[in-house]
Design a protein around this motif. Structure first.
Motif, PDB file in Angstrom:
ATOM      1  N   SER A   1     -21.510   3.860 -30.714  1.00  0.00           N
ATOM      2  CA  SER A   1     -22.434   4.985 -30.844  1.00  0.00           C
ATOM      3  C   SER A   1     -21.806   6.292 -30.397  1.00  0.00           C
ATOM      4  O   SER A   1     -22.389   7.361 -30.616  1.00  0.00           O
ATOM      5  N   GLY A   2     -20.654   6.222 -29.749  1.00  0.00           N
ATOM      6  CA  GLY A   2     -19.957   7.430 -29.338  1.00  0.00           C
ATOM      7  C   GLY A   2     -20.444   8.043 -28.043  1.00  0.00           C
ATOM      8  O   GLY A   2     -20.073   9.172 -27.706  1.00  0.00           O
ATOM      9  N   VAL A   3     -21.280   7.338 -27.276  1.00  0.00           N
ATOM     10  CA  VAL A   3     -21.802   7.884 -26.013  1.00  0.00           C
ATOM     11  C   VAL A   3     -20.660   8.094 -25.019  1.00  0.00           C
ATOM     12  O   VAL A   3     -19.835   7.199 -24.801  1.00  0.00           O
ATOM     13  N   THR A   4     -20.608   9.281 -24.429  1.00  0.00           N
ATOM     14  CA  THR A   4     -19.588   9.595 -23.419  1.00  0.00           C
ATOM     15  C   THR A   4     -20.199   9.940 -22.067  1.00  0.00           C
ATOM     16  O   THR A   4     -19.500   9.941 -21.062  1.00  0.00           O
ATOM     17  N   LEU A   5     -21.507  10.226 -22.040  1.00  0.00           N
ATOM     18  CA  LEU A   5     -22.171  10.568 -20.776  1.00  0.00           C
ATOM     19  C   LEU A   5     -23.629  10.151 -20.834  1.00  0.00           C
ATOM     20  O   LEU A   5     -24.338  10.458 -21.799  1.00  0.00           O
ATOM     21  N   TYR A   6     -24.053   9.415 -19.816  1.00  0.00           N
ATOM     22  CA  TYR A   6     -25.474   9.108 -19.633  1.00  0.00           C
ATOM     23  C   TYR A   6     -25.726   8.993 -18.134  1.00  0.00           C
ATOM     24  O   TYR A   6     -25.409   7.989 -17.520  1.00  0.00           O
ATOM     25  N   ARG A   7     -26.249  10.083 -17.558  1.00  0.00           N
ATOM     26  CA  ARG A   7     -26.611  10.107 -16.135  1.00  0.00           C
ATOM     27  C   ARG A   7     -28.126  10.286 -16.059  1.00  0.00           C
ATOM     28  O   ARG A   7     -28.677  11.233 -16.609  1.00  0.00           O
ATOM     29  N   ARG A   8     -28.783   9.351 -15.397  1.00  0.00           N
ATOM     30  CA  ARG A   8     -30.246   9.390 -15.270  1.00  0.00           C
ATOM     31  C   ARG A   8     -30.630   9.629 -13.818  1.00  0.00           C
ATOM     32  O   ARG A   8     -30.269   8.866 -12.920  1.00  0.00           O
TER      33      ARG A   8
ATOM     34  N   ALA B   1     -31.778   1.513 -16.658  1.00  0.00           N
ATOM     35  CA  ALA B   1     -33.174   1.151 -16.911  1.00  0.00           C
ATOM     36  C   ALA B   1     -33.977   1.326 -15.629  1.00  0.00           C
ATOM     37  O   ALA B   1     -33.431   1.285 -14.526  1.00  0.00           O
ATOM     38  N   PHE B   2     -35.297   1.514 -15.794  1.00  0.00           N
ATOM     39  CA  PHE B   2     -36.166   1.620 -14.622  1.00  0.00           C
ATOM     40  C   PHE B   2     -37.299   0.624 -14.745  1.00  0.00           C
ATOM     41  O   PHE B   2     -37.666   0.175 -15.837  1.00  0.00           O
ATOM     42  N   THR B   3     -37.867   0.282 -13.597  1.00  0.00           N
ATOM     43  CA  THR B   3     -39.088  -0.509 -13.509  1.00  0.00           C
ATOM     44  C   THR B   3     -40.054   0.241 -12.609  1.00  0.00           C
ATOM     45  O   THR B   3     -39.640   0.805 -11.593  1.00  0.00           O
TER      46      THR B   3
ATOM     47  N   VAL C   1     -31.391   0.556  -7.009  1.00  0.00           N
ATOM     48  CA  VAL C   1     -32.046   1.386  -6.002  1.00  0.00           C
ATOM     49  C   VAL C   1     -33.525   1.046  -6.023  1.00  0.00           C
ATOM     50  O   VAL C   1     -34.160   1.050  -7.085  1.00  0.00           O
ATOM     51  N   ALA C   2     -34.068   0.726  -4.848  1.00  0.00           N
ATOM     52  CA  ALA C   2     -35.487   0.398  -4.717  1.00  0.00           C
ATOM     53  C   ALA C   2     -36.190   1.503  -3.956  1.00  0.00           C
ATOM     54  O   ALA C   2     -35.725   1.914  -2.887  1.00  0.00           O
TER      55      ALA C   2
ATOM     56  N   LEU D   1     -34.367   1.641 -10.070  1.00  0.00           N
ATOM     57  CA  LEU D   1     -33.378   2.097 -11.047  1.00  0.00           C
ATOM     58  C   LEU D   1     -32.199   1.142 -11.003  1.00  0.00           C
ATOM     59  O   LEU D   1     -31.733   0.772  -9.915  1.00  0.00           O
ATOM     60  N   PHE D   2     -31.709   0.744 -12.184  1.00  0.00           N
ATOM     61  CA  PHE D   2     -30.646  -0.246 -12.282  1.00  0.00           C
ATOM     62  C   PHE D   2     -29.438   0.325 -13.004  1.00  0.00           C
ATOM     63  O   PHE D   2     -29.569   0.991 -14.030  1.00  0.00           O
ATOM     64  N   SER D   3     -28.261   0.033 -12.506  1.00  0.00           N
ATOM     65  CA  SER D   3     -27.024   0.358 -13.205  1.00  0.00           C
ATOM     66  C   SER D   3     -25.916  -0.439 -12.527  1.00  0.00           C
ATOM     67  O   SER D   3     -25.454  -0.086 -11.449  1.00  0.00           O
ATOM     68  N   SER D   4     -25.507  -1.518 -13.157  1.00  0.00           N
ATOM     69  CA  SER D   4     -24.700  -2.524 -12.467  1.00  0.00           C
ATOM     70  C   SER D   4     -23.213  -2.452 -12.774  1.00  0.00           C
ATOM     71  O   SER D   4     -22.820  -2.471 -13.944  1.00  0.00           O
TER      72      SER D   4
END
Length: 896
Positions: free
Chosen positions: A668-675, A565-567, A531-532, A548-551
């Protein structure tokens, strides 16, 4: 029966890979991967409605016993010796018993079948079978089904290969249809100023001495490992093929422009010189150098055919055949299955196609070569995108594909009558370029070798300009005009896209122009996960841009483990972005830092990275383009865990590394990461992170500045950490809030040091200096459920003091400038974020907070949606977003 492993994969695809709760704003993806390194499931299946009237049928390849495994050119992973022992067939019908409207293919060596005929609307059934070479014992798959929608009935369909081969009958020169258009090409360019300039260039070119087989550069290999020495030797000769091949091509073009025999005779002298080079010699044996030589031989054999003796024709045919077979023999039942075998798509497919057309009627095998390439092109292009115009690997390596995108689109269009520049992906491509690399401004700072294109470089400029010759897009025309204003020195008339411009030259062409100020400030490229957002797209070199990047592709190929990640760019320069340096595809710095999540502005869990490989994917569920608030949501819930890709595990093994926890990898056990990322008017970026794991985790939110220095500042309490970025652009501050105490670590060291042992150069040919860069990591206490709120200020003048208005039951309420921000930071409570601008007359809401705006109460239509309210004069502009799947999840993995 299909081999057991393939059958199991097919059954898994029929299972619930994507769970979607009806009338819910959220979609949870549970598939292990959305794109596989090589195809593991058939397409189209499960009754999906395909977005065309002539889909390409795709299926997993087999060697006769098991599924074809990942292997690619340039890799040390050995090729399966049995991939050439299999033949395939396809059956398609409008009934499951295959009695009505039956289409049955002939035998073929490859596992794709593009339909070159329009299907009538309704349900269709298909299956594929395979047999070993020389056997009539066919093993058939299950029966799959899909639906064709009537709205696609009038779409133009590419013709069958028989028509393509017929169009290549006739006398030389065949390339670019010169036996039909040669005279028009000559006359059309007689008064073309660029053609005249090129002819002068070609006159000087004839004076250059014949090249000898020697390195393009000398690099000391003392003390290097055998693998490093191999890579360095290839590096020393990198570009040799172009150096000896391009003059041959250019002299052939000069001859076609002038009919002056001096040019073609000098091209012959040079072509004979490279035809005599040993195909197994160090100078031209690797896929890039050999491919460039192959293309040059094809150019001359075709354009200079009448100037060759019978003996010379045989020499050229033999030399072309040797090099072409070296490429082609490793393609069927492998290359078409691969998510993107980069070297082939980037360069050698184009090399092979040009040489193949040159000898199509003179070398018997060439018709099979062309058939294969046309079928794979029809089924798979564009490999690293679908329709949105984006390219998964980022702009650093996107440019390596530019020549092939332009010339293969021209070539296959000439053969088929299909205008590939009108594909949906092509039509959206100008917007991807404009939004991700605006004029006078930095790029997105992501992916391999992005650091070589912080600003628009020559290849990007030429590519954008070439597109204007086949596209009628006023925003693209404005973009190219801007590039020419910023970089007039780029356009000297002898670049790699010159011939394309000559082929498509129109005197006095008029190019309508529209300013990007008329475009939305935000654009989502869901298929590649970008997303730009731009404060002012027309003046990105003077304003703020954020990404914002999430591929959905994960970190395949030249992509990185940079989900969520963001720039942030300001005044055309990168403030926050990826760090590290591209020295080699998989050396220690690459695998332990540059390619990893540690190098990006994303989150680590217990200091562990996201997975490298297609399994470590993310996606962009939502984006909203407002006037004063812009918004995006990324989901990296599937990005973490042990590396599962055999390809990448082998890369670690090759350099004697282990992807252990000590090296930053593991479960690492991550089950949710929404940014959630919001860009607010006035120079504010807001991040809101929702984090969960199946155990308590120490969450580290990272900030990286590739060009500037980070300094910590005092915080009011342990639940807040602050830092500043020292720049020549203005004032930059960041404040991070949580519901527990935080610790901050600021440093200028890489997890694995960057050493330019391979003497990698920038775009100007200068050896890159791998300087230290600055990083900040802010880490929480161990929590199973956790939230971060980050407020970044980017200002010309002073940044604002952030006022904490309240902090009750985890709901943090702060004010900065005109903006009032509330965020639920207690991970045990429902996530909520609300941002209100009183003067801006704008409100964003996510979660269950009450919405009061301009004296009225508002409610979301769907619980959990993202709501944006903005006043435009006296008119309310209301936008509401819920999760929307990328195309790969809509079509290639059917919801059940």
């Amino acid at each position: 029966m299909i081999p057991k492993k393939i059958a199991v994969v097919a059954l898994l695809i029929l299972a619930i890979h994507v769970f979607c709760q009806e009338k819910s704003a959220n979609i949870k993806l549970t598939a292990e991967k959305l794109h596989s390194r090589v195809r593991e499931w058939p397409y189209p299946v499960n009754g999906i409605t395909v977005p065309t009237n002539a889909p390409a049928l795709l299926w997993p390849g087999t060697n006769g016993k098991e599924m074809v495994k990942p292997m690619e050119s340039g890799s040390d992973v050995p090729e399966d010796p049995n991939i050439g022992n299999v033949r395939y067939k396809v059956m398609l019908a409008s009934d499951k018993n295959f009695n009505n409207d039956l289409l049955s293919s002939s035998e073929q060596r490859w596992a794709v079948y593009p339909l070159h005929q329009a299907l009538r609307p309704g349900k269709w059934y298909w299956k594929y079978g395979y047999a070993l070479k020389g056997s009539n014992q066919w093993t058939w798959s299950a029966v799959y089904d899909f639906v064709v929608d009537a709205k696609y009935a009038n779409e133009k369909v590419s013709p069958p290969i028989s028509e393509v081969l017929k169009r290549n009958e006739g006398s030389h020169p065949l390339l670019w249809g010169m036996n039909r258009i040669g005279e028009d090409f000559y006359r059309n360019n007689l008064d073309n100023p660029e053609a005249k300039k090129f002819i002068v260039f070609a006159e000087k070119l004839m004076l250059a001495p014949l090249p000898t087989e020697k390195p393009q550069r000398v690099i000391d290999t003392t003390g290097k490992t055998p693998l490093e020495k191999k890579i360095i030797i290839e590096r020393m000769y990198h570009g040799f093929g172009d150096a000896v091949g391009n003059p041959v091509r250019n002299l052939c073009i000069a001859y076609q422009l002038t009919k002056d025999k001096r040019f073609i005779l000098d091209a012959k002298r040079r072509a004979l010189n490279i035809a005599n080079m040993n195909p197994d010699g160090v100078a031209t044996r690797d896929d890039f150098t050999s491919g460039a030589v192959l293309e040059a031989l094809g150019w001359f054999y075709d354009a200079g055919y009448d100037f060759l003796t019978p003996q010379e024709k045989e020499q050229f045919k033999n030399s072309i055949t040797i090099r072409a077979k070296r490429v082609y023999n490793h393609l069927p039942n492998r290359f078409e299955l691969h998510v993107s075998d980069n070297h082939v798509w980037q360069i050698t497919l184009r090399n092979l196609a040009i040489a193949t057309v040159a000898v199509i009627n003179d070398v018997p095998e060439a018709k099979e070569w062309l058939t294969y390439m046309y079928e794979v092109w029809s089924a798979r292009f564009p490999v690293l995108g679908t329709t949105d115009g984006g390219w998964h690997e980022g702009n650093g390596y996107f440019r390596v594909n530019f020549k092939s995108i332009i010339y293969l689109s021209q070539m296959f269009g000439d053969f088929s009558g299909v205008d590939y520049f009108k594909l949906p992906w092509m039509q959206n491509l100008p917007y991807y370029m404009l939004y991700t690399h605006p004029n006078g401004a930095a790029t997105t700072a992501i992916g391999d070798m992005w650091e070589n294109v912080p600003y628009i470089v020559k290849g990007e400029a030429w590519f954008a300009d070439a597109l204007t010759y086949r596209m009628n897009n006023p925003y693209l025309n404005d973009y190219v005009n801007g590039i020419k204003r910023y970089h007039p020195d780029y356009f000297h008339g002898t670049d790699d896209f010159l011939f394309f411009r000559l082929l498509n030259y129109k005197p006095n062409r008029e190019l309508p122009i529209s300013s990007p100020t008329q475009l939305p400030k935000t654009r989502k490229f869901a298929d590649v996960g970008v997303v730009a957002m731009h404060e002012n797209l027309a003046k990105a070199n003077k304003s703020i841009s954020s990404y914002l990047f999430s591929s959905p592709f994960g970190s395949s190929g030249h992509g990185h483990a940079s989900q969520n990640a963001f720039t942030i760019n300001f005044k055309g320069k990168v403030l926050f972005g990826g760090t590290g340096y591209y020295s080699n595809f998989s050396d220690k710095h690459n695998l332990l830092y540059y390619r990893t999540s540690k190098a990006y502005n994303t989150i680590l869990a217990d200091s562990l990275n996201q997975k490298i490989g297609e399994e470590g994917y993310g996606w962009i569920p939502r984006a909203i383009s407002g006037q004063r608030i812009q918004y995006a949501l990324g989901d990296a819930s599937n990005a973490y865990g042990e590396i599962k890709s055999d390809f990448w595990l082998d890369r670690f093994k090759q350099i004697k590394l282990v992807p252990s926890k000590e090296n930053g990898y593991g479960e690492s056990g991550v089950t949710l990461y929404r940014r959630h990322l919001l860009q607010l008017d006035g120079g504010y970026i807001i991040l809101y992170d929702e984090l969960e794991a199946n155990k308590p985790v120490k969450w580290t939110t990272q900030f990286h500045c590739p060009y500037y220095t980070i300094e910590g500042t005092n915080a009011a309490n342990a639940n807040q950490q602050n830092f500043t970025v020292k720049t020549d652009l203005g004032n930059v501050t960041a404040s991070v809030f949580a519901n527990t105490s935080l610790k901050m670590n600021i440093h200028n060291k890489f997890f694995e040091p960057a050493v330019n042992w391979n003497k990698v150069t920038n775009d100007e040919g200068q050896i890159k200096d791998f300087k230290d860069q600055w990083h900040a990591g802010i880490t929480s206490e161990a929590k199973q459920k956790f939230r971060y709120l980050t407020i970044i200020q980017v200002k010309d003048g002073k940044t604002e003091v952030i006022k904490t208005l309240s902090n009750k039951r985890g709901l943090t309420h702060v004010q900065v400038g005109d903006w009032d921000i509330q965020a639920q930071l207690d991970g045990e409570k429902t996530a909520a974020l609300q941002v209100i601008g009183k003067e801006a007359k704008s409100l964003f809401n996510y979660g269950d907070l009450a919405v009061f705006f301009q004296g009225k109460v508002y409610k979301s239509s769907i619980t959990g949606s993202s709501l944006l309210l903005e006043m435009e004069g006296s008119k309310l502009n209301k936008q509401e977003a819920v999760d929307e799947l990328p195309d790969v999840a809509k079509y290639d993995r059917k919801l059940k």
